[in-house]
Design a protein around this motif. Structure first.
Motif, PDB file in Angstrom:
ATOM      1  N   ARG A   1       0.832  -1.213   0.000  1.00  0.00           N
ATOM      2  CA  ARG A   1       0.000   0.000   0.000  1.00  0.00           C
ATOM      3  C   ARG A   1       0.861   1.254   0.000  1.00  0.00           C
ATOM      4  NH1 ARG A   1      -2.135   3.583   3.602  1.00  0.00           N
ATOM      5  NH2 ARG A   1      -4.265   4.274   3.269  1.00  0.00           N
ATOM      6  N   PRO A   2       0.636   2.168  -0.962  1.00  0.00           N
ATOM      7  CA  PRO A   2       1.409   3.418  -0.978  1.00  0.00           C
ATOM      8  C   PRO A   2       0.969   4.359   0.150  1.00  0.00           C
ATOM      9  CG  PRO A   2      -0.185   3.412  -2.759  1.00  0.00           C
ATOM     10  CD  PRO A   2      -0.275   2.077  -2.101  1.00  0.00           C
ATOM     11  N   HIS A   3       1.936   5.114   0.683  1.00  0.00           N
ATOM     12  CA  HIS A   3       1.680   6.053   1.774  1.00  0.00           C
ATOM     13  C   HIS A   3       2.096   7.456   1.323  1.00  0.00           C
ATOM     14  CE1 HIS A   3       1.053   2.964   4.965  1.00  0.00           C
ATOM     15  NE2 HIS A   3       1.714   2.241   4.094  1.00  0.00           N
ATOM     16  N   ARG A   4       1.245   8.430   1.571  1.00  0.00           N
ATOM     17  CA  ARG A   4       1.568   9.811   1.180  1.00  0.00           C
ATOM     18  C   ARG A   4       2.794  10.339   1.903  1.00  0.00           C
ATOM     19  NH1 ARG A   4      -3.755  13.315   1.442  1.00  0.00           N
ATOM     20  NH2 ARG A   4      -4.565  11.616   2.671  1.00  0.00           N
ATOM     21  N   ALA A   5       2.960   9.980   3.148  1.00  0.00           N
ATOM     22  CA  ALA A   5       4.106  10.470   3.918  1.00  0.00           C
ATOM     23  C   ALA A   5       5.426   9.911   3.390  1.00  0.00           C
ATOM     24  CB  ALA A   5       3.945  10.114   5.388  1.00  0.00           C
ATOM     25  N   LEU A   6       5.371   8.826   2.618  1.00  0.00           N
ATOM     26  CA  LEU A   6       6.572   8.199   2.069  1.00  0.00           C
ATOM     27  C   LEU A   6       6.688   8.430   0.568  1.00  0.00           C
ATOM     28  CD1 LEU A   6       6.357   4.776   3.945  1.00  0.00           C
ATOM     29  CD2 LEU A   6       7.716   6.772   4.558  1.00  0.00           C
ATOM     30  N   SER A   7       6.098   9.525   0.081  1.00  0.00           N
ATOM     31  CA  SER A   7       6.126   9.872  -1.355  1.00  0.00           C
ATOM     32  C   SER A   7       5.544   8.755  -2.208  1.00  0.00           C
ATOM     33  CB  SER A   7       7.543  10.196  -1.802  1.00  0.00           C
ATOM     34  OG  SER A   7       8.063  11.271  -1.070  1.00  0.00           O
ATOM     35  N   GLN A   8       4.424   8.224  -1.800  1.00  0.00           N
ATOM     36  CA  GLN A   8       3.692   7.166  -2.496  1.00  0.00           C
ATOM     37  C   GLN A   8       4.461   5.848  -2.584  1.00  0.00           C
ATOM     38  OE1 GLN A   8       0.438   7.287  -3.266  1.00  0.00           O
ATOM     39  NE2 GLN A   8       0.474   9.276  -2.298  1.00  0.00           N
ATOM     40  N   LEU A   9       5.397   5.626  -1.681  1.00  0.00           N
ATOM     41  CA  LEU A   9       6.081   4.346  -1.591  1.00  0.00           C
ATOM     42  C   LEU A   9       5.457   3.540  -0.465  1.00  0.00           C
ATOM     43  CD1 LEU A   9       9.791   5.510  -1.837  1.00  0.00           C
ATOM     44  CD2 LEU A   9       8.390   4.541  -3.653  1.00  0.00           C
ATOM     45  N   CYS A  10       5.565   2.235  -0.531  1.00  0.00           N
ATOM     46  CA  CYS A  10       5.123   1.426   0.596  1.00  0.00           C
ATOM     47  C   CYS A  10       6.271   1.360   1.602  1.00  0.00           C
ATOM     48  CB  CYS A  10       4.703   0.032   0.133  1.00  0.00           C
ATOM     49  SG  CYS A  10       6.008  -0.937  -0.588  1.00  0.00           S
ATOM     50  N   PRO A  11       5.990   1.060   2.855  1.00  0.00           N
ATOM     51  CA  PRO A  11       7.066   1.039   3.860  1.00  0.00           C
ATOM     52  C   PRO A  11       8.217   0.105   3.511  1.00  0.00           C
ATOM     53  CG  PRO A  11       4.958   1.048   4.960  1.00  0.00           C
ATOM     54  CD  PRO A  11       4.679   0.889   3.486  1.00  0.00           C
ATOM     55  N   SER A  12       7.946  -0.993   2.823  1.00  0.00           N
ATOM     56  CA  SER A  12       9.041  -1.899   2.459  1.00  0.00           C
ATOM     57  C   SER A  12       9.942  -1.311   1.369  1.00  0.00           C
ATOM     58  CB  SER A  12       8.489  -3.254   2.003  1.00  0.00           C
ATOM     59  OG  SER A  12       7.710  -3.106   0.843  1.00  0.00           O
ATOM     60  N   GLN A  13       9.465  -0.328   0.595  1.00  0.00           N
ATOM     61  CA  GLN A  13      10.275   0.331  -0.428  1.00  0.00           C
ATOM     62  C   GLN A  13      10.940   1.604   0.071  1.00  0.00           C
ATOM     63  OE1 GLN A  13       7.300   1.186  -3.336  1.00  0.00           O
ATOM     64  NE2 GLN A  13       7.876  -0.557  -4.621  1.00  0.00           N
ATOM     65  N   ALA A  14      10.500   2.126   1.190  1.00  0.00           N
ATOM     66  CA  ALA A  14      10.952   3.445   1.645  1.00  0.00           C
ATOM     67  C   ALA A  14      12.453   3.494   1.872  1.00  0.00           C
ATOM     68  CB  ALA A  14      10.216   3.843   2.920  1.00  0.00           C
TER      69      ALA A  14
ATOM     70  N   ALA B   1      14.771   1.553   0.415  1.00  0.00           N
ATOM     71  CA  ALA B   1      15.502   1.307  -0.832  1.00  0.00           C
ATOM     72  C   ALA B   1      15.387   2.470  -1.807  1.00  0.00           C
ATOM     73  CB  ALA B   1      14.977   0.030  -1.485  1.00  0.00           C
ATOM     74  N   GLY B   2      14.430   3.338  -1.623  1.00  0.00           N
ATOM     75  CA  GLY B   2      14.234   4.458  -2.529  1.00  0.00           C
ATOM     76  C   GLY B   2      13.209   4.122  -3.593  1.00  0.00           C
ATOM     77  N   PRO B   3      12.838   5.109  -4.385  1.00  0.00           N
ATOM     78  CA  PRO B   3      11.788   4.887  -5.381  1.00  0.00           C
ATOM     79  C   PRO B   3      12.266   3.957  -6.496  1.00  0.00           C
ATOM     80  CG  PRO B   3      12.708   7.081  -5.603  1.00  0.00           C
ATOM     81  CD  PRO B   3      13.321   6.477  -4.381  1.00  0.00           C
ATOM     82  N   PRO B   4      11.353   3.147  -7.029  1.00  0.00           N
ATOM     83  CA  PRO B   4      11.734   2.275  -8.136  1.00  0.00           C
ATOM     84  C   PRO B   4      11.924   3.088  -9.414  1.00  0.00           C
ATOM     85  CG  PRO B   4       9.398   2.059  -7.664  1.00  0.00           C
ATOM     86  CD  PRO B   4       9.978   2.968  -6.618  1.00  0.00           C
ATOM     87  N   ARG B   5      12.653   2.523 -10.363  1.00  0.00           N
ATOM     88  CA  ARG B   5      12.872   3.230 -11.628  1.00  0.00           C
ATOM     89  C   ARG B   5      11.574   3.226 -12.427  1.00  0.00           C
ATOM     90  NH1 ARG B   5      13.291  -0.381 -15.630  1.00  0.00           N
ATOM     91  NH2 ARG B   5      13.777  -2.529 -15.100  1.00  0.00           N
ATOM     92  N   PRO B   6      11.343   4.250 -13.256  1.00  0.00           N
ATOM     93  CA  PRO B   6      10.116   4.319 -14.060  1.00  0.00           C
ATOM     94  C   PRO B   6      10.045   3.178 -15.074  1.00  0.00           C
ATOM     95  CG  PRO B   6      11.225   6.440 -14.003  1.00  0.00           C
ATOM     96  CD  PRO B   6      12.150   5.451 -13.387  1.00  0.00           C
ATOM     97  N   ILE B   7       8.849   2.696 -15.318  1.00  0.00           N
ATOM     98  CA  ILE B   7       8.619   1.611 -16.259  1.00  0.00           C
ATOM     99  C   ILE B   7       7.558   2.056 -17.256  1.00  0.00           C
ATOM    100  CG2 ILE B   7       7.756  -0.750 -16.496  1.00  0.00           C
ATOM    101  CD1 ILE B   7       8.754  -1.276 -13.675  1.00  0.00           C
ATOM    102  N   ASP B   8       7.810   1.791 -18.537  1.00  0.00           N
ATOM    103  CA  ASP B   8       6.829   2.091 -19.576  1.00  0.00           C
ATOM    104  C   ASP B   8       5.807   0.956 -19.604  1.00  0.00           C
ATOM    105  OD1 ASP B   8       5.396   3.011 -21.696  1.00  0.00           O
ATOM    106  OD2 ASP B   8       6.938   2.569 -23.201  1.00  0.00           O
ATOM    107  N   LEU B   9       4.610   1.210 -19.101  1.00  0.00           N
ATOM    108  CA  LEU B   9       3.608   0.165 -18.992  1.00  0.00           C
ATOM    109  C   LEU B   9       3.074  -0.275 -20.347  1.00  0.00           C
ATOM    110  CD1 LEU B   9       1.626   1.317 -15.836  1.00  0.00           C
ATOM    111  CD2 LEU B   9       3.310  -0.498 -16.031  1.00  0.00           C
ATOM    112  N   ALA B  10       3.295   0.502 -21.400  1.00  0.00           N
ATOM    113  CA  ALA B  10       2.863   0.093 -22.734  1.00  0.00           C
ATOM    114  C   ALA B  10       3.652  -1.119 -23.219  1.00  0.00           C
ATOM    115  CB  ALA B  10       3.026   1.255 -23.710  1.00  0.00           C
ATOM    116  N   GLU B  11       4.828  -1.339 -22.684  1.00  0.00           N
ATOM    117  CA  GLU B  11       5.674  -2.454 -23.097  1.00  0.00           C
ATOM    118  C   GLU B  11       5.491  -3.687 -22.219  1.00  0.00           C
ATOM    119  OE1 GLU B  11       9.656  -1.035 -23.016  1.00  0.00           O
ATOM    120  OE2 GLU B  11       9.275   0.554 -24.470  1.00  0.00           O
TER     121      GLU B  11
END
Length: 100
Positions: free
Chosen positions: A55-68, A70-80
């Motif tokens: 679940r994303p959290h606003r206080a963690l810049s829309q990251l879930c606590p398990s990602q907080a 490690a930092g934000p994930p790299r962007p992914i092109d969902l069209a591919e």
């Protein structure tokens, strides 16, 4: 389970406890008929796994606590990529991942 009393003259303590109790109540318990204590424990355990792991959290810049950490994930092109949806708690909550 044990009861914790809020400290006197600490107005923010009540808001934290209301948030802690209110989020699972609004997102889960208001929409679920709980049959017994075992069902309640299983449902709350699964919700907690979702809350911490996905679940994303606003206080963690829309990251879930398990990602907080490690930092934000790299962007992914969902069209591919194809997106895979996993129903949690009988479809009450959905989790999305890139399909392999």
């Amino acid at each position: 389970m044990r009861v914790l009393k809020s400290p006197p003259q600490a107005p923010k303590a009540n808001t934290h406890s209301e948030r802690l109790n209110g989020t699972p109540r609004r997102e889960l318990l208001d929409r679920t008929l709980i049959l017994n204590e075992r069902h309640l424990r299983r449902t709350l355990t699964r919700y907690l796994e979702h809350y911490i792991g996905h679940r994303p959290h606003r206080a963690l810049s829309q990251l879930c606590p398990s990602q907080a950490e490690a930092g934000p994930p790299r962007p992914i092109d969902l069209a591919e990529h194809r997106v895979h949806r996993t129903a949690v708690l009988g479809g009450l909550i959905n989790e999305y991942q890139i399909a392999s």
